[in-house]
Write a protein that holds these residues in place. Sequence first.
Motif, PDB file in Angstrom:
ATOM      1  N   ASP A 281       1.114  -1.147   0.235  1.00 34.38           N
ATOM      2  CA  ASP A 281       0.283  -0.263  -0.288  1.00 34.38           C
ATOM      3  C   ASP A 281       1.059   1.184  -0.214  1.00 34.38           C
ATOM      4  N   PRO A 282       1.102   2.079  -1.147  1.00 32.79           N
ATOM      5  CA  PRO A 282       1.610   2.979  -1.001  1.00 32.79           C
ATOM      6  C   PRO A 282       1.449   4.219   0.216  1.00 32.79           C
ATOM      7  N   ARG A 283       0.437   4.524   0.258  1.00 34.36           N
ATOM      8  CA  ARG A 283       0.031   5.068   1.153  1.00 34.36           C
ATOM      9  C   ARG A 283       0.469   5.174   2.356  1.00 34.36           C
ATOM     10  N   GLN A 284       0.013   3.610   2.753  1.00 36.18           N
ATOM     11  CA  GLN A 284       1.098   2.893   4.153  1.00 36.18           C
ATOM     12  C   GLN A 284       2.401   3.625   3.997  1.00 36.18           C
ATOM     13  N   PHE A 285       3.234   2.578   3.304  1.00 33.85           N
ATOM     14  CA  PHE A 285       4.210   3.036   3.064  1.00 33.85           C
ATOM     15  C   PHE A 285       4.856   4.650   3.223  1.00 33.85           C
ATOM     16  N   ALA A 286       4.655   5.207   2.733  1.00 39.60           N
ATOM     17  CA  ALA A 286       4.378   7.089   2.742  1.00 39.60           C
ATOM     18  C   ALA A 286       4.904   7.469   3.873  1.00 39.60           C
ATOM     19  N   LYS A 287       2.888   6.935   4.480  1.00 41.03           N
ATOM     20  CA  LYS A 287       3.934   7.137   5.801  1.00 41.03           C
ATOM     21  C   LYS A 287       4.318   6.708   7.097  1.00 41.03           C
ATOM     22  N   GLU A 288       4.981   5.622   6.414  1.00 41.99           N
ATOM     23  CA  GLU A 288       5.571   5.231   6.844  1.00 41.99           C
ATOM     24  C   GLU A 288       7.504   5.515   7.140  1.00 41.99           C
ATOM     25  N   ALA A 289       7.568   6.328   5.733  1.00 46.12           N
ATOM     26  CA  ALA A 289       8.637   6.130   5.904  1.00 46.12           C
ATOM     27  C   ALA A 289       8.818   8.027   5.750  1.00 46.12           C
ATOM     28  N   ALA A 290       7.261   8.667   6.132  1.00 43.39           N
ATOM     29  CA  ALA A 290       7.532  10.291   6.377  1.00 43.39           C
ATOM     30  C   ALA A 290       7.844   9.839   7.841  1.00 43.39           C
ATOM     31  N   LEU A 291       7.671   8.750   9.093  1.00 40.05           N
ATOM     32  CA  LEU A 291       7.777   9.256  10.269  1.00 40.05           C
ATOM     33  C   LEU A 291       8.792   8.595  10.697  1.00 40.05           C
ATOM     34  N   THR A 292       9.275   7.922   9.569  1.00 40.06           N
ATOM     35  CA  THR A 292      11.073   7.035   9.770  1.00 40.06           C
ATOM     36  C   THR A 292      11.848   8.570   9.623  1.00 40.06           C
TER      37      THR A 292
ATOM     38  N   ALA B  70      11.491  18.500   7.656  1.00 38.17           N
ATOM     39  CA  ALA B  70      10.025  17.509   8.532  1.00 38.17           C
ATOM     40  C   ALA B  70       8.687  18.077   8.798  1.00 38.17           C
ATOM     41  N   ASP B  71       8.745  19.458   8.763  1.00 31.63           N
ATOM     42  CA  ASP B  71       7.467  20.506   8.766  1.00 31.63           C
ATOM     43  C   ASP B  71       6.153  19.232   7.708  1.00 31.63           C
ATOM     44  N   MET B  72       7.048  19.465   6.367  1.00 28.13           N
ATOM     45  CA  MET B  72       5.927  18.130   5.280  1.00 28.13           C
ATOM     46  C   MET B  72       5.740  17.189   5.547  1.00 28.13           C
ATOM     47  N   GLN B  73       7.075  16.596   6.254  1.00 27.89           N
ATOM     48  CA  GLN B  73       6.025  14.769   6.336  1.00 27.89           C
ATOM     49  C   GLN B  73       6.115  14.794   7.756  1.00 27.89           C
ATOM     50  N   LYS B  74       5.374  16.104   8.342  1.00 21.03           N
ATOM     51  CA  LYS B  74       4.598  15.461   9.727  1.00 21.03           C
ATOM     52  C   LYS B  74       2.933  15.981   8.437  1.00 21.03           C
ATOM     53  N   MET B  75       3.241  16.893   8.735  1.00 20.33           N
ATOM     54  CA  MET B  75       1.649  17.283   7.602  1.00 20.33           C
ATOM     55  C   MET B  75       1.504  15.447   6.777  1.00 20.33           C
ATOM     56  N   ILE B  76       2.089  15.426   6.012  1.00 20.08           N
ATOM     57  CA  ILE B  76       1.932  13.274   5.601  1.00 20.08           C
ATOM     58  C   ILE B  76       1.702  12.317   7.087  1.00 20.08           C
ATOM     59  N   VAL B  77       2.390  12.952   7.541  1.00 24.44           N
ATOM     60  CA  VAL B  77       2.140  11.465   8.823  1.00 24.44           C
ATOM     61  C   VAL B  77      -0.014  11.852   9.807  1.00 24.44           C
ATOM     62  N   ALA B  78       0.234  12.979  10.076  1.00 23.65           N
ATOM     63  CA  ALA B  78      -0.816  13.532  10.365  1.00 23.65           C
ATOM     64  C   ALA B  78      -1.980  12.986   9.265  1.00 23.65           C
ATOM     65  N   GLY B  79      -1.963  13.227   8.273  1.00 22.87           N
ATOM     66  CA  GLY B  79      -3.237  13.360   6.895  1.00 22.87           C
ATOM     67  C   GLY B  79      -3.359  11.722   7.278  1.00 22.87           C
ATOM     68  N   LEU B  80      -1.899  11.446   6.687  1.00 17.14           N
ATOM     69  CA  LEU B  80      -2.697  10.099   6.725  1.00 17.14           C
ATOM     70  C   LEU B  80      -2.994   9.028   7.888  1.00 17.14           C
ATOM     71  N   THR B  81      -2.653   9.729   8.809  1.00 18.49           N
ATOM     72  CA  THR B  81      -3.351   9.236  10.302  1.00 18.49           C
ATOM     73  C   THR B  81      -5.466   9.314  10.764  1.00 18.49           C
ATOM     74  N   LEU B  82      -4.660  10.915  10.262  1.00 20.84           N
ATOM     75  CA  LEU B  82      -6.054  11.216  10.462  1.00 20.84           C
ATOM     76  C   LEU B  82      -6.708  10.260   9.138  1.00 20.84           C
ATOM     77  N   ALA B  83      -6.761  10.093   8.080  1.00 20.92           N
ATOM     78  CA  ALA B  83      -7.088   9.435   7.098  1.00 20.92           C
ATOM     79  C   ALA B  83      -7.837   7.530   7.475  1.00 20.92           C
ATOM     80  N   ASP B  84      -6.833   7.714   8.533  1.00 17.95           N
ATOM     81  CA  ASP B  84      -6.906   5.550   8.297  1.00 17.95           C
ATOM     82  C   ASP B  84      -7.981   5.265   9.862  1.00 17.95           C
TER      83      ASP B  84
END
Lengths: 379, 250
Positions: free
Chosen positions: A307-318, A365-379
């Motif tokens: 799942d590229p979206r899930q991977f995007a979140k994992e990659a961004a938070l890492t 970093a801030d953009m990565q946090k937006m990715i993590v937040a966006g995908l976390t809220l969408a889950d």
Amino acid sequence: MDFNLSKEQLLIQRMARDFAEKYIEPVAEQIDQENKIPEDILKGLAELDLFGIPFPEEYGGADGGYDGYVLAMEQIGKVSGGIAMTLSAHSLALSALSVFGTEEQKQKYMVPGCKGTDILSFAFTEPATGSDPKQITTTAVKDGDHYIINGTKRFISNANWPGAMILFATDDESGRPSGFIVDKNCEGYSISEPWDKMGMHGGMLLDVYMKDVKVPAKNLLAGPGMGYPILQLGISYGKVGVSSTALGGMVAAFEEGLKYAKEKMHRDKPISRFQSIQLKIADMAIKCEAARWLTYRLGYLANDVKDPRQFAKEAALTKTFVCETAVEVTRLAMDIHGSYGLMNDYKVSRMWRDVIIGPQIEGVADMQKMIVAGLTLAD
Amino acid sequence: MNIVVAMKQIPDLQQIRIRNRQPVLDNVPLTMGDIDKNALEAGVNLRDEHGGKVIVLSAGNEDVEDTVKEALAAGADEAFLVIDDSLDGAESGTIANVLATSVKQIEEPSLILFGEGSGDNYSGQVGSRVAEILNLPQVSFASSIEIKENQAVVTRVLEDGDEIVQVDLPAVVSVLANINEPRIPSVTQILKAGRKPMEVLELGELKVDAGKDLVITESNLAPETERKKVVVKSVDELIQALTTEGYVGR
């Protein structure tokens, strides 16, 4: 759950460590001062398959998985952030090709890349945008069986080396960003002097100018308007390399701080005997261990992205955690050094100039946090 | 030309910690001895020059099946392993018996290479013992090996100069660490190492009397000695103290 490395993984780790310590470490200072990686180092990296660790053998890779890739990159990053940055940006472009390329594109561009005869680039950023695909101004106009590309790309790693560049431009047919494979020594392609960045020397960032660059239509990657998916997944893979590089930098800083704490004497005692220094050592150890396992886990996840979206979140938070933690750990190592840490005679000062770059590249970093937040809220 | 390279599985010395004056070996990764890697490199270079195969020979506990991948990644063609828990830490005579019996089962070895000493105990006995058991000529302290027809020309480094020895093959040669720089295997070589041929025998299958003698290293550290502390405040007091202790004025 098994956190042990296999014999093969241990050997890949040791191979990279041996090469880094034996061949890169003696010239690490020179690389930092000259902002240039010696030819014999590049040759050595190629001989050890370090330009193509995770990619399939049929495309010139070593089939060592992204888990093998993170282990090797950590060791290279420990000794030279600039070399690791070069390999990371190169592998990012190869990852995009590996996922989205046709058989013909992979054979033509991945094989020399994985063998290290070419060093690839990934060109999205422009003077006016770093992360927003809607803002890119580079254009691709269809002209028969070619596209004509015009525009400027900024801070592009490896733009000075021969090989393929995965370039993003808005194509006139879809009106959306598309990915193109551009040969870096084609007509109309020119580059700036390298940016004089503060650290990660040896890894070069340049601006790229494209004036009526003629690209065969068959070099369109994954079809018209597919730029965003390529960018999202490609950059996610890129974060595996950036995280590993940052991990290497932080472990090196930790070891340097620890060594100094054991050697530096105060009132006839090594400063490691003082509690204030011990607290710093504990903080560094905790942060390194957390970052290490998060990075290794990302390498494991990258081996099989469902799942590229899930991977995007994992990659961004890492990437966010590891790069920011690398800065914290290196700051602690500098603090242990006291004023000496500010001096270029001490390795820790170069380490600081290297790790401070991590949070800003491959997506700030801030953009990565937006990715993590966006995908976390969408889950 | 088949070349046998004997290699010993040892704990990675860089990762051993000392606690209470004892080495802590738990969870320390296993590796092949450093000078053994020089012997392997010498064997691989000779094979590249003259053809044939390099067969790694090792005896140890079951972990050696994994550890030998290092040698297979670094250029060896095959492995011949003898496995038994009793071989872990066995003394030199036992290991020499096992290796010599193993060599007899390997097809026409022309050269049997050893590192000058193992990475852990460095007794430097096994090569000589194997040569004696097999009744083969032996050359030690080798800094270079050349093959000329059915002979090896070996340069030995001695305390007062070099000696060049010509010896009929098959022969046993033990090499010094400075004979070469062992190669670093590539990722591809590492990943393909496990697919190379490996003959694994249980000790019982080899029909050799391995004995039961073990080497136990209590400590290699110098014994601790109680030191007397005398604090003085002036040169006069120092001379007085040294005179009292009998170090001056005798």
